[in-house]
Design an enzyme around this catalytic site. Structure first.
Site, PDB file in Angstrom:
ATOM      1  N   LYS A  54       0.845  -1.204   0.000  1.00 54.23           N
ATOM      2  CA  LYS A  54       0.000   0.000   0.000  1.00 54.23           C
ATOM      3  C   LYS A  54       0.876   1.249   0.000  1.00 54.23           C
ATOM      4  CE  LYS A  54      -3.777  -2.474   2.185  1.00 54.23           C
ATOM      5  NZ  LYS A  54      -4.518  -2.843   3.408  1.00 54.23           N
ATOM      6  N   GLN A  98      -4.656  -1.693   9.621  1.00 56.22           N
ATOM      7  CA  GLN A  98      -4.534  -3.008   8.995  1.00 56.22           C
ATOM      8  C   GLN A  98      -5.099  -4.079   9.917  1.00 56.22           C
ATOM      9  OE1 GLN A  98      -3.498  -3.410   5.845  1.00 56.22           O
ATOM     10  NE2 GLN A  98      -3.763  -5.608   5.908  1.00 56.22           N
ATOM     11  N   ASP A 121     -11.004   2.762   3.935  1.00 55.57           N
ATOM     12  CA  ASP A 121     -11.227   1.316   3.830  1.00 55.57           C
ATOM     13  C   ASP A 121     -12.725   0.996   3.735  1.00 55.57           C
ATOM     14  OD1 ASP A 121      -9.336  -0.662   3.609  1.00 55.57           O
ATOM     15  OD2 ASP A 121      -8.947  -0.853   5.754  1.00 55.57           O
TER      16      ASP A 121
HETATM   17  N1  GUN Z   1      -6.589  -7.113   6.052  1.00 55.30           N
HETATM   18  C1  GUN Z   1      -6.839  -7.859   4.959  1.00 55.30           C
HETATM   19  N2  GUN Z   1      -7.455  -7.099   4.024  1.00 55.30           N
HETATM   20  C2  GUN Z   1      -7.585  -5.867   4.536  1.00 55.30           C
HETATM   21  C3  GUN Z   1      -8.125  -4.641   4.055  1.00 55.30           C
HETATM   22  O1  GUN Z   1      -8.630  -4.537   2.927  1.00 55.30           O
HETATM   23  N3  GUN Z   1      -8.056  -3.592   4.892  1.00 55.30           N
HETATM   24  C4  GUN Z   1      -7.527  -3.677   6.123  1.00 55.30           C
HETATM   25  N4  GUN Z   1      -7.515  -2.595   6.878  1.00 55.30           N
HETATM   26  N5  GUN Z   1      -7.009  -4.787   6.613  1.00 55.30           N
HETATM   27  C5  GUN Z   1      -7.045  -5.873   5.820  1.00 55.30           C
END
Ligand code: GUN
Length: 292
Positions: A54, A98, A121
């Site tokens: 990211k 995350q 998100d």
């Molecule tokens: N963990 C696995 N996929 C995601 C996601 O799309 N966003 C977040 N914040 N954590 C994750």
């Protein structure tokens, strides 16, 4: 019939180039650089990899990112205080925590603390609820990526039968709501669905996000269907596969997304887009998300 294969990597690349231009314009015209804060708690190797991806993707398009690492035993109070700080920081347009979080932290408390206006998100309950009425501020990234792929391939949604296999909060349920909002007739199947094939065979558009390799075989797919595979499974031999028997189903579908290289590259792309949109909103640039 042999399906056309959706090149998610190419679509993601094209969209990221567009976003990069839009970001450069925002910087030039308004002096605003979109900013994303990513909070990583603990040392989960998969999470570390996702966060690195990211952060790198942000740099590629001109988004300023801030990677905030916290020890696995950090208290919920400290984490919430950090979110409060980021909520108040005008240079931060998106905040992402995350997941998964360590067991001693209550996930909902944390997600609800993120300002709705920075919830790129799309996991805050307000944004989740907004999916029901088509008024979400930020659609969640993976379902949004599915929608963008369908849009890019000019797949008609209104009036079509959609079957979503998998009812998770982050993929199955939101993707179903988003496609229903666009006037599809949607059925949502899950682990306990009896006679799964009865539902999948009706689908003009089949979206599979169950986390079960080879769950969908050709006999379960309507000839000419559009098949979107959101599954990501690592086989014992190390191969990465989706939930669909790709080689079998591609002979029956009209359009199919592969794993890897289908939906996967779109998830981070939509995170970049949500962050860009958040920054644009702060200077009064509004745009309705298509179909949402
Ligand atoms: N963990 C696995 N996929 C995601 C996601 O799309 N966003 C977040 N914040 N954590 C994750």
């Amino acid at each position: 019939m042999t399906a056309r294969i959706i090149d998610g990597k190419a679509v993601a690349k094209k969209l990221r180039a567009e976003y990069k231009n839009r970001i450069a314009q925002l910087v030039a015209a308004k002096g605003v650089t979109p900013g994303l804060a990513v909070i990583l708690v603990g040392h989960n190797p998969a999470s570390q990899l996702y966060v690195s991806n990211k952060v790198r993707a942000c740099a590629d398009v001109g988004i300023r990112s801030e990677r905030i690492e916290m020890a696995a035993d950090v208290s919920e109070q400290v984490l919430l205080a950090e979110i409060d700080r980021l909520n108040a920081d005008p240079t931060v347009h998106g905040i992402l925590v995350q997941l998964p979080l360590p067991a001693h932290i209550e996930v909902r408390q944390v997600l609800e603390r993120i300002s709705v206006a920075k919830d790129v998100d799309g996991f805050h309950l307000y944004n989740v609820g907004g999916l029901l009425t088509g008024s979400t501020v930020f659609p969640p990234c993976t379902p949004y990526g599915v929608q963008k792929l369908l849009e890019h391939e000019n797949v008609q949604i209104a009036g079509r039968n959609v079957c979503v296999v998998g009812a998770s909060n982050i993929v199955g349920k939101p993707v179903a709501m988003m496609l229903m909002q666009q006037d599809a007739t949607v059925s949502i199947c899950h682990k306990l669905t009896r006679d799964l094939a009865m539902f999948t065979l009706l689908a003009d558009i089949l979206v599979v996000a169950a986390g079960v390799p080879n769950l969908i075989v050709p006999q379960m797919v309507r000839t000419g269907a559009v098949v979107i595979d959101v599954g990501i499974n690592r086989l014992p031999d190390g191969r990465l596969v989706g939930d669909v028997d790709f080689e079998g189903v591609r002979k029956k579908a009209s359009l199919i997304s592969p794993v890897p290289g289908g939906v996967g590259p779109m998830t981070v792309t939509m995170l970049l887009f949500n962050t860009l949109r958040s920054a644009e909103r702060t200077v009064g640039i509004e745009e309705a998300a298509p179909g949402l």
